[in-house]
Motif scaffolding. Structure first.
Motif, PDB file in Angstrom:
ATOM      1  N   ASP A 246       0.830  -1.209   0.000  1.00  0.00           N
ATOM      2  CA  ASP A 246       0.000   0.000   0.000  1.00  0.00           C
ATOM      3  C   ASP A 246       0.859   1.252   0.000  1.00  0.00           C
ATOM      4  N   LEU A 247       1.905   1.252   0.809  1.00  0.00           N
ATOM      5  CA  LEU A 247       2.776   2.424   0.877  1.00  0.00           C
ATOM      6  C   LEU A 247       3.548   2.598  -0.427  1.00  0.00           C
ATOM      7  N   PHE A 248       3.990   1.495  -0.999  1.00  0.00           N
ATOM      8  CA  PHE A 248       4.707   1.569  -2.275  1.00  0.00           C
ATOM      9  C   PHE A 248       3.811   2.181  -3.353  1.00  0.00           C
ATOM     10  N   ALA A 249       2.545   1.741  -3.400  1.00  0.00           N
ATOM     11  CA  ALA A 249       1.618   2.276  -4.402  1.00  0.00           C
ATOM     12  C   ALA A 249       1.348   3.750  -4.173  1.00  0.00           C
ATOM     13  N   ALA A 250       1.208   4.157  -2.904  1.00  0.00           N
ATOM     14  CA  ALA A 250       0.928   5.560  -2.599  1.00  0.00           C
ATOM     15  C   ALA A 250       2.092   6.462  -2.993  1.00  0.00           C
ATOM     16  N   LEU A 251       3.321   5.931  -2.941  1.00  0.00           N
ATOM     17  CA  LEU A 251       4.504   6.741  -3.232  1.00  0.00           C
ATOM     18  C   LEU A 251       4.946   6.654  -4.687  1.00  0.00           C
TER      19      LEU A 251
END
Length: 526
Positions: A246-251
């Protein structure tokens, strides 16, 4: 024993306990009463009970000696509770002693002789009063213990020792239930530090071997002169930014914008993972590990390093003609230990020249701090100045990740504004997005610069964000316009782009050797 006798004993114990358990009246130099028990007093009472059971009454000389020792503990207690209030960290007798002498010298020069004499006289009288109070209290306790020593001495000693064990929980402010912070760990740590400093062979053995720092920096030099090097410690930039889906996608959008800015400015990036020296905080351990090339994994090793004369990247670049700059917007109080690194210019929060509004506790947004660094140290033509090696620990991605600064088109003109707060995970993602975005703006604004930018995470975010059983890995990116330098890092094991894959190449202090090897014009990485 009569009621009056018990009252005297109780008052004696209260006086001694108060002298050893007071806390700082924050903020400032004052103290306040704290209704807790002292570990050292419990231990002393046990020893005193055993002594009078064995030898009888306490001699006058012994009472005076114990009183002097008690006042010495009072001084240690005052330093132990005052240093965190003034400097935000525990007392360090090696460095704070030097700083105290400097302050005394400044005061002596700025005050009149009468002022200095008055302060000295007040300190001596205060110490004398404390000694007399402590001696009277100790004598009263010894008399009470002697009157019942044959029947109850062993019981009293056992009870007091039991209280000592209950009171002693190392490295906690309020230890347990109604016990105060023990002074014993502070005394032990400072004695150990001084012993290692006074016996350099012991300290050297405790730290172990580090890099020789015998390489040159020819890979940074070109027809237009040597390239500037900025070592940017990205606060809380951990591998979770790559590993959490999720964090990878958000960044991803911000990471792609940064990659586009790299290409547009004629630069390339190579990346790897390293294992930080700390997790979730204590950033200075990773900073010291990378700058020294020594594994600084705990506060004791950190203090020992700063009390040594070990070479660092700072001294290495200075020896090769670089101007060394410590760009430290997160440092707000005196930091005498920083003298270890020997920066030619040390710029903390008050000395960065920031005139905008405060943004949260850390005050100065990273984008603005980088713009100030560029304006003051890096913007002049290379032919008119020495190359710069700057160390810049960022602050805007520090927990609790709010308030978040607004991204600025003109970071030195428009005032920053605060964004709304978020949950920890959402705030962390937003703060990293801000980091990628302001880095992209910086690269676009300095497209013609030959600057080598090293971005390394100092540690993972706290466990509530990083997740359970998270690794200690952090990303490191080397950004440069020099293809030859890129190839040298790739030969070490770095991967092209901003997304390092695979396991960590090594620990944080190993990165020091890789930087030295890549910058060395004589050696070829294998």
């Amino acid at each position: 024993m009569t009621a009056a006798g018990w009252l005297r004993v109780g008052l004696a114990f209260f006086v001694l306990n108060t002298l050893l358990t007071f806390e700082n009246r924050w903020p400032g130099l004052g103290v306040r009463y704290m209704p807790r028990l002292s570990f050292e007093l419990c231990l002393g009472l046990a020893l005193l009970a055993g002594w009078v059971a064995w030898r009888g009454a306490l001699s006058a000389r012994a009472a005076t000696g114990l009183a002097l020792g008690t006042v010495a503990l009072v001084a240690v207690r005052y330093a132990d509770v005052t240093a965190p209030a003034l400097m935000g960290r525990p007392v360090n007798v090696y460095w704070d002693g030097r700083h105290a002498l400097d302050l005394i010298e400044v005061a002596a020069r700025s005050w009149s002789g009468w002022h200095v004499a008055g302060v000295v006289l007040a300190l001596l009288l205060g110490a004398a009063v404390l000694v007399l109070m402590a001696r009277r209290a100790i004598v009263e306790l010894a008399r009470a213990l002697a009157s019942t020593a044959l029947r109850r001495g062993s019981v009293t000693s056992s009870a007091a020792l039991a209280l000592c064990f209950a009171a002693y929980v190392p490295d906690q402010r309020d230890t347990r239930w109604f016990f105060s912070l023990p002074l014993t760990p502070t005394l032990w740590n400072q004695a150990t530090l001084l012993a290692q400093v006074l016996w350099p062979g012991h300290g050297k053995a405790a730290l172990g071997h580090g890099p020789a720092f015998d390489t040159d920096l020819q890979s940074l030099r070109g027809p237009q002169g040597a390239a500037d090097v900025v070592l940017l410690f990205a606060e809380s930039y951990g591998a979770v930014a790559l590993d959490d889906a999720d964090l990878f996608a958000a960044l991803t959008p911000s990471r792609e914008r940064l990659q586009h800015a790299l290409a547009a400015s004629g630069r390339q990036a190579v990346s790897a993972r390293v294992r930080a020296a700390t997790f979730g905080g204590a950033s200075w351990l990773s900073h010291a590990s990378l700058l020294s090339g020594i594994d600084v994994c705990d506060p004791v090793r950190h203090q020992l390093l700063l009390a040594s004369e070990r070479p660092t990247l700072v001294s290495h670049f200075a020896r090769h003609g670089y101007r060394t700059v410590g760009w430290m917007p997160g440092i707000k109080r005196a930091w005498p230990e920083g003298a270890f690194y020997g920066f030619e210019r040390f710029a903390d929060d008050p000395r960065l020249g920031y005139r905008g509004p405060d943004v949260g506790y850390w005050r100065i947004p990273d984008q603005v701090a980088m713009a100030l660094l560029h304006e003051q140290e890096l913007s002049a033509p290379a032919a008119t100045r020495r190359p710069v090696f700057a160390v810049f620990p960022t602050v805007s991605t520090h927990a609790p990740f709010e308030p978040l600064p607004l991204l600025l088109d003109e970071p030195l003109r428009a005032p920053p504004a605060n964004a709304s707060g978020q949950s920890a995970s959402k705030g962390y993602a937003d703060s990293l997005r801000y980091q990628f975005d302001w880095l992209a703006r910086h690269l676009e604004r300095t497209a013609s610069s030959r600057q080598v930018l090293i971005v390394v995470g100092d540690h993972q975010p706290p466990g509530g964000v990083a997740g359970r059983n998270a690794s200690w890995d952090v990303p490191v990116h080397v950004i440069t316009s020099d293809p030859a330098l890129v190839h040298r890092f790739e030969a070490i094991g770095f991967k092209p782009g901003l997304q390092p894959g695979g396991p960590a190449l090594g620990a944080m202090h190993d990165l020091t050797r890789w930087l030295l090897l890549a910058f060395d014009g004589r050696a070829e990485p294998h």
